[in-house]
Motif scaffolding. Structure first.
Motif, PDB file in Angstrom:
ATOM      1  N   ILE A 139       0.849  -1.011  -0.046  1.00  0.00           N
ATOM      2  CA  ILE A 139      -0.064  -0.077  -0.067  1.00  0.00           C
ATOM      3  C   ILE A 139       0.800   1.236   0.080  1.00  0.00           C
ATOM      4  N   TYR A 140       0.688   2.119  -0.788  1.00  0.00           N
ATOM      5  CA  TYR A 140       1.307   3.417  -1.132  1.00  0.00           C
ATOM      6  C   TYR A 140       0.587   4.626  -0.638  1.00  0.00           C
ATOM      7  N   THR A 141       0.831   5.643   0.160  1.00  0.00           N
ATOM      8  CA  THR A 141       0.283   6.781   0.287  1.00  0.00           C
ATOM      9  C   THR A 141       1.387   7.758   0.772  1.00  0.00           C
ATOM     10  N   GLU A 142       0.690   9.022   1.162  1.00  0.00           N
ATOM     11  CA  GLU A 142       1.742  10.090   1.818  1.00  0.00           C
ATOM     12  C   GLU A 142       1.506  10.417   3.179  1.00  0.00           C
ATOM     13  N   ALA A 143       0.629   9.707   3.681  1.00  0.00           N
ATOM     14  CA  ALA A 143       0.056  10.026   5.275  1.00  0.00           C
ATOM     15  C   ALA A 143      -0.553   8.819   5.779  1.00  0.00           C
ATOM     16  N   LEU A 144      -0.240   8.539   6.934  1.00  0.00           N
ATOM     17  CA  LEU A 144      -0.976   7.527   7.647  1.00  0.00           C
ATOM     18  C   LEU A 144      -0.868   7.494   9.282  1.00  0.00           C
ATOM     19  N   ASN A 145      -2.055   7.476   9.789  1.00  0.00           N
ATOM     20  CA  ASN A 145      -2.303   7.446  11.201  1.00  0.00           C
ATOM     21  C   ASN A 145      -2.540   6.031  11.619  1.00  0.00           C
ATOM     22  N   PHE A 146      -1.555   5.498  12.547  1.00  0.00           N
ATOM     23  CA  PHE A 146      -1.507   4.240  13.181  1.00  0.00           C
ATOM     24  C   PHE A 146      -1.533   4.068  14.594  1.00  0.00           C
ATOM     25  N   SER A 147      -2.847   3.383  15.033  1.00  0.00           N
ATOM     26  CA  SER A 147      -2.924   3.069  16.283  1.00  0.00           C
ATOM     27  C   SER A 147      -2.014   2.084  16.708  1.00  0.00           C
ATOM     28  N   LEU A 148      -1.317   2.251  17.648  1.00  0.00           N
ATOM     29  CA  LEU A 148      -0.553   1.115  18.336  1.00  0.00           C
ATOM     30  C   LEU A 148      -1.176   0.316  19.379  1.00  0.00           C
ATOM     31  N   GLU A 149      -2.469   0.904  19.672  1.00  0.00           N
ATOM     32  CA  GLU A 149      -3.165  -0.052  20.611  1.00  0.00           C
ATOM     33  C   GLU A 149      -3.966  -1.205  20.066  1.00  0.00           C
ATOM     34  N   ASN A 150      -4.714  -0.751  18.963  1.00  0.00           N
ATOM     35  CA  ASN A 150      -5.360  -1.935  18.097  1.00  0.00           C
ATOM     36  C   ASN A 150      -4.878  -2.251  16.825  1.00  0.00           C
ATOM     37  N   ASN A 151      -3.642  -1.628  16.391  1.00  0.00           N
ATOM     38  CA  ASN A 151      -3.115  -2.187  15.114  1.00  0.00           C
ATOM     39  C   ASN A 151      -4.204  -1.597  14.066  1.00  0.00           C
ATOM     40  N   VAL A 152      -4.746  -0.396  14.041  1.00  0.00           N
ATOM     41  CA  VAL A 152      -5.266  -0.141  12.937  1.00  0.00           C
ATOM     42  C   VAL A 152      -4.953   1.166  12.294  1.00  0.00           C
ATOM     43  N   GLY A 153      -4.581   1.278  10.933  1.00  0.00           N
ATOM     44  CA  GLY A 153      -4.164   2.220  10.346  1.00  0.00           C
ATOM     45  C   GLY A 153      -5.091   2.961   9.378  1.00  0.00           C
ATOM     46  N   GLU A 154      -5.126   4.362   9.329  1.00  0.00           N
ATOM     47  CA  GLU A 154      -6.224   4.852   8.494  1.00  0.00           C
ATOM     48  C   GLU A 154      -5.690   6.387   7.746  1.00  0.00           C
ATOM     49  N   THR A 155      -6.116   6.528   6.811  1.00  0.00           N
ATOM     50  CA  THR A 155      -5.706   7.837   5.894  1.00  0.00           C
ATOM     51  C   THR A 155      -6.808   8.230   5.065  1.00  0.00           C
ATOM     52  N   ASP A 156      -6.696   9.478   4.658  1.00  0.00           N
ATOM     53  CA  ASP A 156      -7.696  10.417   3.974  1.00  0.00           C
ATOM     54  C   ASP A 156      -7.128  10.611   2.567  1.00  0.00           C
ATOM     55  N   ASN A 157      -5.909  10.169   2.640  1.00  0.00           N
ATOM     56  CA  ASN A 157      -5.270  10.530   1.287  1.00  0.00           C
ATOM     57  C   ASN A 157      -5.359   9.486   0.148  1.00  0.00           C
ATOM     58  N   PRO A 158      -4.951   9.731  -0.956  1.00  0.00           N
ATOM     59  CA  PRO A 158      -5.204   8.779  -2.036  1.00  0.00           C
ATOM     60  C   PRO A 158      -4.307   7.604  -1.818  1.00  0.00           C
ATOM     61  N   VAL A 159      -4.502   6.569  -1.971  1.00  0.00           N
ATOM     62  CA  VAL A 159      -3.664   5.230  -1.825  1.00  0.00           C
ATOM     63  C   VAL A 159      -3.747   4.246  -3.330  1.00  0.00           C
ATOM     64  N   ILE A 160      -2.498   3.500  -3.338  1.00  0.00           N
ATOM     65  CA  ILE A 160      -2.329   2.754  -4.384  1.00  0.00           C
ATOM     66  C   ILE A 160      -2.077   1.414  -3.885  1.00  0.00           C
ATOM     67  N   ILE A 161      -3.115   0.316  -4.087  1.00  0.00           N
ATOM     68  CA  ILE A 161      -2.675  -1.041  -3.398  1.00  0.00           C
ATOM     69  C   ILE A 161      -2.338  -1.998  -4.563  1.00  0.00           C
ATOM     70  N   THR A 162      -1.190  -2.762  -4.586  1.00  0.00           N
ATOM     71  CA  THR A 162      -0.607  -3.576  -5.191  1.00  0.00           C
ATOM     72  C   THR A 162      -0.504  -5.057  -4.640  1.00  0.00           C
ATOM     73  N   SER A 163      -0.988  -6.081  -5.327  1.00  0.00           N
ATOM     74  CA  SER A 163      -0.770  -7.313  -4.973  1.00  0.00           C
ATOM     75  C   SER A 163      -0.758  -8.400  -6.222  1.00  0.00           C
ATOM     76  N   GLY A 164       0.504  -8.860  -6.395  1.00  0.00           N
ATOM     77  CA  GLY A 164       0.918  -9.627  -7.649  1.00  0.00           C
ATOM     78  C   GLY A 164       0.422  -8.702  -8.855  1.00  0.00           C
TER      79      GLY A 164
END
Length: 199
Positions: A139-164
């Protein structure tokens, strides 16, 4: 003579009058200058100095059984009095509840109260199903907020997701590491790249 005495007294009175006017004018001018300096001078903020700096920082967090659960490293760590820690080239590795490894890298990061980390600039999230961290999902983006308590990351920025050979683009995303799920917010579009095979 009387005329000379009268003129002398008049000159003294005029001189005292002009002296008084001059003093009043001087006081008014000084007050005006002081007021102008107050209006035009902006307060200077104190320099933002870290409490301590660490280079080539590394941290391993263990679970209740003493097994490694989370790894965090950075080229430079700066901790400030407001409980914010700034990171240069942060590297975060997380083990999900199902045993898969997730790695998050970025150019910069900030940790708030040891519960949340904000990653900025060239953020890459990679998931692997083995310890060699061979990327099966990126997953590629320019900003990500990640919670260390519940292992959840979130962003409102554009994202590119690649898999194979698959690629998906979206605006906004939520990644739930423990549940192995991605939630895309809007403007989702994808493509499947067909590779040519030699006959």
């Amino acid at each position: 003579t009387r005329w000379r005495k009268s003129m002398t007294r008049l000159v003294k009175k005029c001189w005292l009058l002009w002296l008084g006017i001059g003093m009043v004018a001087t006081v008014w001018l000084l007050a005006w200058i002081d007021q102008r300096e107050v209006l035009t001078t902006t307060p200077t903020e104190p320099l933002r100095q870290p409490e301590y700096v660490m280079r080539h920082f590394k941290l391993v967090e263990l679970d209740h059984q003493g097994a490694p659960l989370r790894w965090l490293s950075a080229d430079v760590l700066e901790h400030f009095p407001n409980a914010i820690t700034e990171l240069e080239k942060p590297w975060l590795r997380i083990k999900s509840t199902t045993g898969e490894m997730w790695v998050v890298t970025a150019d910069k990061g900030s940790i708030y109260n040891e519960k949340e980390i904000t990653l900025r600039d060239n953020v890459v999230v990679a998931r692997s199903t083995n310890d060699r961290l061979q990327d099966t999902l990126a997953i590629y983006t320019e900003a990500l907020n990640f919670s260390l308590e519940n292992n959840v990351g979130e962003t409102d920025n554009p994202v590119i997701i690649t898999s194979g050979s698959h690629q998906v683009e979206a605006v906004g995303m939520k990644v739930l590491v423990n549940d192995q799920r991605l939630k895309l917010k809007s403007r989702v579009r994808g493509q499947y790249i067909v590779r040519d095979h030699p006959l």
